[in-house]
Design an enzyme around this catalytic site. Structure first.
Site, mmCIF file in Angstrom:
data_model
loop_
_atom_site.group_PDB
_atom_site.id
_atom_site.type_symbol
_atom_site.label_atom_id
_atom_site.label_comp_id
_atom_site.label_asym_id
_atom_site.label_seq_id
_atom_site.Cartn_x
_atom_site.Cartn_y
_atom_site.Cartn_z
ATOM 1 N N PHE A 132 -6.701 20.049 -24.679
ATOM 2 C CA PHE A 132 -7.456 18.885 -25.130
ATOM 3 C C PHE A 132 -8.759 18.817 -24.345
ATOM 4 O O PHE A 132 -8.931 19.526 -23.353
ATOM 5 C CB PHE A 132 -6.644 17.589 -25.000
ATOM 6 C CG PHE A 132 -7.309 16.472 -25.754
ATOM 7 C CD1 PHE A 132 -7.515 16.576 -27.123
ATOM 8 C CD2 PHE A 132 -7.806 15.356 -25.104
ATOM 9 C CE1 PHE A 132 -8.186 15.583 -27.828
ATOM 10 C CE2 PHE A 132 -8.471 14.352 -25.812
ATOM 11 C CZ PHE A 132 -8.659 14.470 -27.164
ATOM 12 N N ASP A 133 -9.689 17.977 -24.758
ATOM 13 C CA ASP A 133 -11.053 18.046 -24.193
ATOM 14 C C ASP A 133 -11.116 17.946 -22.671
ATOM 15 O O ASP A 133 -11.729 18.775 -22.008
ATOM 16 C CB ASP A 133 -11.989 17.028 -24.882
ATOM 17 C CG ASP A 133 -11.522 15.578 -24.824
ATOM 18 O OD1 ASP A 133 -10.453 15.319 -24.242
ATOM 19 O OD2 ASP A 133 -12.235 14.708 -25.348
ATOM 20 N N TYR A 186 0.844 -1.209 0.000
ATOM 21 C CA TYR A 186 0.000 0.000 0.000
ATOM 22 C C TYR A 186 0.877 1.256 0.000
ATOM 23 O O TYR A 186 0.598 2.230 -0.690
ATOM 24 C CB TYR A 186 -0.920 0.002 1.231
ATOM 25 C CG TYR A 186 -1.920 1.134 1.215
ATOM 26 C CD1 TYR A 186 -3.200 0.939 0.698
ATOM 27 C CD2 TYR A 186 -1.581 2.400 1.687
ATOM 28 C CE1 TYR A 186 -4.116 1.978 0.658
ATOM 29 C CE2 TYR A 186 -2.493 3.447 1.644
ATOM 30 C CZ TYR A 186 -3.762 3.232 1.135
ATOM 31 O OH TYR A 186 -4.665 4.256 1.088
ATOM 32 N N HIS A 201 -19.401 14.826 -26.097
ATOM 33 C CA HIS A 201 -19.166 13.926 -27.232
ATOM 34 C C HIS A 201 -19.032 12.468 -26.827
ATOM 35 O O HIS A 201 -19.280 11.571 -27.619
ATOM 36 C CB HIS A 201 -17.944 14.377 -28.031
ATOM 37 C CG HIS A 201 -16.702 14.523 -27.206
ATOM 38 N ND1 HIS A 201 -16.560 15.481 -26.235
ATOM 39 C CD2 HIS A 201 -15.544 13.822 -27.195
ATOM 40 C CE1 HIS A 201 -15.380 15.372 -25.671
ATOM 41 N NE2 HIS A 201 -14.737 14.365 -26.231
ATOM 42 N N LYS A 249 -0.076 7.278 -23.304
ATOM 43 C CA LYS A 249 0.346 7.507 -24.699
ATOM 44 C C LYS A 249 1.824 7.116 -24.859
ATOM 45 O O LYS A 249 2.135 5.956 -25.051
ATOM 46 C CB LYS A 249 0.118 8.971 -25.070
ATOM 47 C CG LYS A 249 -1.347 9.307 -25.351
ATOM 48 C CD LYS A 249 -2.065 9.821 -24.175
ATOM 49 C CE LYS A 249 -3.442 10.355 -24.497
ATOM 50 N NZ LYS A 249 -4.242 10.572 -23.290
ATOM 51 N N ALA A 287 1.542 14.543 -22.527
ATOM 52 C CA ALA A 287 1.098 13.207 -22.961
ATOM 53 C C ALA A 287 1.990 12.622 -24.064
ATOM 54 O O ALA A 287 2.312 11.449 -24.051
ATOM 55 C CB ALA A 287 -0.352 13.273 -23.437
HETATM 56 N N1 F0G Z 1 -3.810 15.881 -22.313
HETATM 57 C C1 F0G Z 1 -3.767 15.525 -23.606
HETATM 58 C C2 F0G Z 1 -2.993 16.336 -24.583
HETATM 59 C C3 F0G Z 1 -4.476 14.393 -24.025
HETATM 60 O O1 F0G Z 1 -4.447 14.052 -25.306
HETATM 61 C C4 F0G Z 1 -5.220 13.650 -23.075
HETATM 62 C C5 F0G Z 1 -5.979 12.480 -23.463
HETATM 63 C C6 F0G Z 1 -5.199 14.060 -21.741
HETATM 64 C C7 F0G Z 1 -4.476 15.186 -21.399
HETATM 65 C C8 F0G Z 1 -5.956 13.305 -20.669
HETATM 66 O O2 F0G Z 1 -5.329 12.114 -20.392
HETATM 67 O O3 F0G Z 1 -6.948 10.316 -21.039
HETATM 68 O O4 F0G Z 1 -5.032 9.840 -19.515
HETATM 69 O O5 F0G Z 1 -6.929 11.179 -18.738
HETATM 70 N N2 F0G Z 1 -6.216 12.180 -24.643
HETATM 71 C C9 F0G Z 1 -6.847 10.995 -25.149
HETATM 72 C C10 F0G Z 1 -7.041 11.127 -26.616
HETATM 73 C C11 F0G Z 1 -8.016 10.512 -24.405
HETATM 74 O O6 F0G Z 1 -7.783 10.303 -27.171
HETATM 75 O O7 F0G Z 1 -6.409 11.972 -27.253
HETATM 76 P P1 F0G Z 1 -6.119 10.787 -19.901
#
Ligand code: F0G
Length: 465
Positions: free
Chosen positions: A125-126, A73, A453, A259, A218
């Site tokens: 990013f989203d 842990y 989305h 990634k 990422a």
């Molecule tokens: N920042 C970037 C630039 C990303 O592309 C992503 C995720 C995240 C943060 C968040 O990371 O998914 O580990 O929580 N991108 C994925 C995509 C989901 O499909 O491009 P995560």
């Protein structure tokens, strides 16, 4: 002429069967999924390019690490192995494992952002955008204008527009800018890289106004590869040194390790200064939301494979092969004069759906149209990176118009072979030949308030409506 495919620097020892449904079955499946590709079952997909995140193939060393992971842990040996690897590569004073990238955002952003503040990025990013909004602040994208013209080829299209960024800082007041986020590579702009010079200049402005610079890291290894290949003065610099310099410009980093670190789950949060008082709050947030700070929501085996993947993901032969896959696919589109975000970026092909479906307006989601067509044509699952993904203005609830309408073919690492790439290219070409026959796009029949989305339901708009 298609460029030569760079052969895999590995051989395959375990396989996962995939199956192809008939076209009629796929038409039925996508209808049942309310035309949202996130609603499809993975087993109904032939080539899954929905994301390059967590979909990577681990090596035999990483799988061996799964068996030796320490599940204590607190203070497990896998945690220390991860710390050693991450410190060696990034040279930061504090490293916090978390379960994925958005967990790092959730832990860090509320410590720096509150209502009335702004966060500026070369492009959010989203989920990153969502966490800025969830913290009460407002995100502002500030990518260079070259990125907005997909057919305009230039190096480092992911860069921050430095002049515009400084203008926004002065307009809003430096005290109201909670955070600057440098996304490497710039995912939403097409996996486009950021130059070392641009990172350095962004850091200089952050220092001038005393604003924290967070690297959204990422795809940092792919970014480093582009710097080595394309930026003057770096051709003979080892990738590891390029990475050290890149990270030297940030104060913190948030990273989805799903990634470039070639694992299926994991994330990291780094703070450069080991005496920064924010670390205590990071630990506190982590303990309450992710888990004790020596595992951060991951099992010991995840920490172990992540520590190994950190080194595999920065191997130059691997990066050359990976970038070669992208170049191969892009050259097949060049042969047919099909527009995409050019030159091709680091983790996938972003087809310019606005160009392919010029008759379909942004609020009928051309990127989604092509994504649905690719599934029907060849069982390929992709996603929209455009107005459908961008969503509504959080203040007015009006549909925002994105700078681009892309359909993203995100390429999982070490998963697909040359013949899969041929299928991708053939499907895009076949759709482009009949694109003019598709007159209308989609309407949203149900949507949740944030990150819509992933969950929304869509329906095709009839051509005579
Ligand atoms: N920042 C970037 C630039 C990303 O592309 C992503 C995720 C995240 C943060 C968040 O990371 O998914 O580990 O929580 N991108 C994925 C995509 C989901 O499909 O491009 P995560």
């Amino acid at each position: 002429m298609a460029v030569k495919y760079v052969a895999e620097p590995f051989r395959i020892k375990m396989v996962e069967p995939i199956k192809m449904l008939t076209r009629e079955e796929r038409i039925q499946k996508i209808k049942e999924a309310d035309y949202n590709l996130f609603n499809l079952k993975g087993s109904d997909v032939y080539i899954d390019l929905l994301t390059d995140s967590g979909t990577n193939a681990m090596s035999h060393h990483q799988w061996a690490g799964v068996m030796t992971g320490d599940e204590s842990y607190a203070g497990g040996s896998s945690y220390y192995k991860l710390l050693d690897a991450a410190t060696d590569i990034f040279n930061y004073g504090y490293i916090q494992p978390v379960h994925q990238g958005r967990a790092a955002e959730k832990v860090l952003f509320p410590l720096l952002l509150t209502k009335g503040k702004f966060a500026i990025s070369n492009m959010f990013f989203d989920t990153t955008r969502a966490h800025v909004i969830l913290a009460g602040a407002r995100p502002i994208d500030c990518v260079v204008k070259e990125a907005k013209d997909p057919s305009y080829r230039c190096k480092f299209k992911g860069n921050m527009d430095i002049e515009k960024m400084e203008k926004i800082i002065l307009e809003k007041g430096p005290e109201n800018i909670g955070l600057i986020v440098m996304t490497i590579t710039n995912n939403s702009a097409g996996g486009q890289p950021v130059s070392m010079k641009n990172m350095r200049e962004t850091a200089d402005i952050c220092k001038k106004y005393n604003i924290t610079l967070d690297i959204d890291a990422a795809r940092y290894a792919e970014n480093a590869y582009f710097i080595k290949r394309d930026e003057e003065g770096y051709q003979n610099t080892p990738i590891k040194e390029i990475i050290k310099e890149m990270f030297s410009y940030g104060d913190m980093f948030t990273m989805s390790a799903k990634k470039d670190t070639i694992v299926n789950m994991g994330g990291l949060l780094g703070v450069k200064d080991k005496n920064d008082p924010i670390i205590l709050n990071i630990k506190a947030n982590c303990i309450s939301m992710e888990g004790f700070f020596t595992y951060g929501g991951l099992s010991g085996r995840d920490l172990e494979s992540l520590a190994i993947g950190l080194y595999e993901g920065i191997d130059e032969n691997y990066l050359k092969y990976r970038s070669g896959q992208m170049e191969y696919l892009a050259s097949k589109l060049d042969d047919e004069k099909i527009a995409y975000q050019a030159p091709i970026g680091g983790h996938g092909l972003f087809v310019d759906a606005k160009n392919m479906f010029s008759q379909i307006p942004y609020n009928e989601y051309p990127g989604q149209v092509l994504a649905v067509e690719l599934y029907i044509e060849a069982g390929i699952r992709t996603c929209d990176i455009g107005s459908y993904m961008l969503g509504n203005d959080p203040d007015t609830n009006e549909q925002l118009e994105a700078d681009f309408e892309f359909t993203r073919l995100a390429i999982p690492r070490r998963v697909y072979t040359q013949s899969h790439f041929d299928i991708m290219a053939e499907a895009i070409v076949a759709i482009s030949e009949r694109a003019h026959e598709i007159k209308r796009g989609y309407k949203i029949t149900w949507e949740p308030p944030i990150l819509r989305h992933f969950q929304a339901s869509l329906a095709p708009i009839e051509s005579n409506s």
